[in-house]
Design an enzyme around this catalytic site. Structure first.
Site, mmCIF file in Angstrom:
data_model
loop_
_atom_site.group_PDB
_atom_site.id
_atom_site.type_symbol
_atom_site.label_atom_id
_atom_site.label_comp_id
_atom_site.label_asym_id
_atom_site.label_seq_id
_atom_site.Cartn_x
_atom_site.Cartn_y
_atom_site.Cartn_z
ATOM 1 N N SER A 199 41.527 44.850 38.939
ATOM 2 C CA SER A 199 40.943 44.907 37.610
ATOM 3 C C SER A 199 39.903 46.037 37.514
ATOM 4 C CB SER A 199 40.339 43.539 37.285
ATOM 5 O OG SER A 199 40.192 43.374 35.928
ATOM 6 N N ASP A 435 50.458 40.011 32.364
ATOM 7 C CA ASP A 435 49.038 40.303 32.142
ATOM 8 C C ASP A 435 48.869 40.906 30.760
ATOM 9 O OD1 ASP A 435 46.372 40.923 32.304
ATOM 10 O OD2 ASP A 435 46.595 42.468 33.855
ATOM 11 N N HIS A 487 47.391 38.795 35.688
ATOM 12 C CA HIS A 487 46.288 39.636 36.149
ATOM 13 C C HIS A 487 45.931 39.402 37.618
ATOM 14 C CE1 HIS A 487 43.092 42.340 34.858
ATOM 15 N NE2 HIS A 487 42.205 41.608 35.492
#
Ligand code: NAG
Ligand code: NAG
Ligand code: NAG
Ligand code: NAG
Length: 507
Positions: A199, A435, A487
């Site tokens: 991320s 995601d 994610h």
């Protein structure tokens, strides 16, 4: 479902508040553990016992509350950063003989590596399925020596003030932290170092790699490369808006959404893309791509930000209403509305999660806030700094750290840092089709607009019809899409992530 909601990139806040995302000696020896002599097998076995033995033995974790297995060799405590700051770390040597050493960088900014340790890739995990710490059969220590850190300063067990406020401060803190680590565990200096970030960890990983390769002391460390999972690569428009229709088409192809309304949705998007200048960008996204920068249309996105919160009070199931709400070019927010109409419990980090997922069912933050757990982990510097009655992990990540880092920003890692890095090292990206926080289509667009090692973008056409996903790997840089994950890929499909790591980065 062992996904935990606190380790997330907090980009909604980032986008809504700021419009665009910031980018975001002693010759010491360490001892083998006194009560577990053969735990560290192979080449990671300690080679000497002496002066720092005491210091390092202080860091050895000898038990963990509620855990009744046989503890793997692991150390935790503090490493010195710049200006008297101390960064909390956990180190677990590989359980097999390997020359790989991976530093894991959690996202946020402001989410602790300790969360990743216990929920994604550490040897012991604690998830809502179990409630107590368990052995993790997919621990990355199976193939690498692993270091997790709570950074930047202010994150997780690395408490105190002032917080790290910029990427550049966080970077010099990291460099100093890594030096302190090598002083404590000098054997690791010979291992091939990899940074792997998730991320916002894309920003940490890229800037940290750049800094360590030019550091007078650390540049001699063999550096293997950079891995990025669900990484933030571009600004809001490029990452999330221009390609929203392409992202949704892919999801439809997997029969997840809108099979009934597909024609209507698709014609609305087509008109919107035309009106906003996205169509031209999407048409430019060829393999190979025309060798010139892809112009970004200037559009007004201000209008829909204020509507982002509509999820809480809208119970409409009318897609016309969703269409009417988006009068500007924010096709990401439009997609968000549409997903929500199909699934009122929609979580951007994994669109397949439904109402059976309970984000409050989070035994991990409760566990990490326990005093006895902190004692066993040597997280001793947290007491005086507690600001929340819910404890350090009460809100999951530290939003103050987040706010500071995001406020100051940093240029996209694809502008200079990554193109420079891939001249000598591998860089590998992994994205998940499920995601909706960071759209993989936006990452691919950003990469087709990036020149590395003498050429712009990938030349090979990705196979969008493959059921599992695809990998493009050219000129030292790889991009993998997995259709199975959102994610937090390592907690959803750990075997796939390990396979990706092995094939595109560690090999
Ligand atoms: C440790 O390894 C040595 C040599 O390989 C072996 O003789 C010994 O039994 C092992 N000890 C434990 C506790 O497994
Ligand atoms: C270990 O340390 C002690 C005192 O700290 C010293 O006397 C001894 O020579 C050292 N041994 C080795 C092998 O370095
Ligand atoms: C492509 O890169 C150029 C800079 O090289 C930038 O100005 C432009 O906005 C980028 N296009 C997109 C779609 O992000
Ligand atoms: C963008 O849209 C908002 C709301 O519709 C409007 O108030 C603002 O003036 C627009 N800005 C530009 C630059 O067009």
């Amino acid at each position: 479902m062992n996904l935990t909601i606190h380790i997330l990139l907090l980009s909604f806040l980032l986008y809504t508040v700021h419009g665009l995302p910031a980018y975001s000696p002693c010759s010491a020896y360490y001892n083998s553990p006194p009560n577990n002599n053969n735990a560290s097998s192979g080449s990671t076995a300690p080679t000497n016992y002496n002066t720092s033995k005491k210091a390092v033995n202080t860091d050895l974790v000898t038990s963990l509350p509620e855990y009744d297995g046989s503890l793997p060799e692991m150390y935790s405590g503090y490493l010195g950063a710049e200006n008297l700051k101390e960064i909390f770390y956990t180190f677990a040597p590989a359980t097999t003989s390997t020359d790989k050493f991976i530093v894991w960088l959690q996202g946020g900014p402001g989410c602790a590596g300790t969360l990743g340790f216990f929920s994604e890739n550490g040897p012991i995990i604690l998830d809502p399925n179990h409630q107590t710490p368990q052995d993790n059969p997919n621990s990355w220590t199976r193939f690498a020596n692993m270091l997790w850190i709570d950074q930047p300063f202010g994150t997780g067990y690395s408490q105190g003030s002032p917080l790290a406020s910029t990427v550049s401060i966080a970077t010099s803190d990291f460099i100093q932290t890594l030096k302190s680590f090598y002083a404590k565990f000098p054997e690791m200096k010979e291992k091939e170092l990899y940074l792997v970030g998730e991320s916002y960890g894309s920003v940490w990983g890229a800037y940290f790699a750049q800094a360590l390769r030019s550091d007078p002391e650390l540049h001699t460390i063999p550096f293997g490369g950079l891995g990025i999972i669900s990484g933030l690569l571009a600004d809001y428009e490029t990452q999330n808006t221009i390609t929203a229709s392409m992202w949704l088409d892919h999801v439809n192809k997997m029969d997840l959404y809108y099979s009934d309304d597909a024609a209507e949705v698709s014609s609305f998007f087509a008109a919107k893309n035309q009106q906003c200048g996205y169509t031209e960008v999407l048409e430019r996204m060829q393999f190979p791509v025309e060798q010139s920068p892809i112009p970004k249309p200037q559009v007004n996105l201000t209008n829909s930000f204020s509507k982002r919160k509509r999820q809480a009070d809208s119970d409409s199931s009318n897609i016309q209403e969703a269409f009417q709400m988006i009068t500007d070019c924010d096709t990401y927010t439009l997609t968000d509305f549409l997903l929500y109409l199909k699934n009122h419990c929609m979580i951007t980090y994994d669109i397949t999660l439904d109402c059976s997922f309970n984000s409050n069912n989070d035994p991990l933050t409760t566990y990490l806030n326990r005093k006895d757990v902190q004692q066993q982990l040597h997280a001793t510097r947290v007491e005086s700094a507690l600001t929340s009655s819910k404890g350090i992990f009460g809100n999951g990540c530290n939003y103050d750290v987040y706010g500071e880092i995001v406020k100051h920003g940093a240029p996209s890692i694809l502008e200079e840092v990554v193109p420079e890095l891939v001249q000598n090292n591998k860089v590998s990206f992994l994205a998940g089709a499920l995601d909706f926080q960071i759209l993989w289509t936006g990452s691919l667009l950003a990469l087709q607009n990036t020149t590395w090692n003498g050429w712009q973008g990938f030349q090979e056409t990705p196979d969008l019809n493959s059921p599992s996903g695809f990998t493009l790997n050219e000129r030292n840089l790889a991009f993998t899409l997995s259709n199975n994950v959102g994610h937090m890929a390592p907690s959803k499909d750990p075997a796939m992530v390990i396979d990706w790591l092995q094939k595109t980065l560690l090999d």
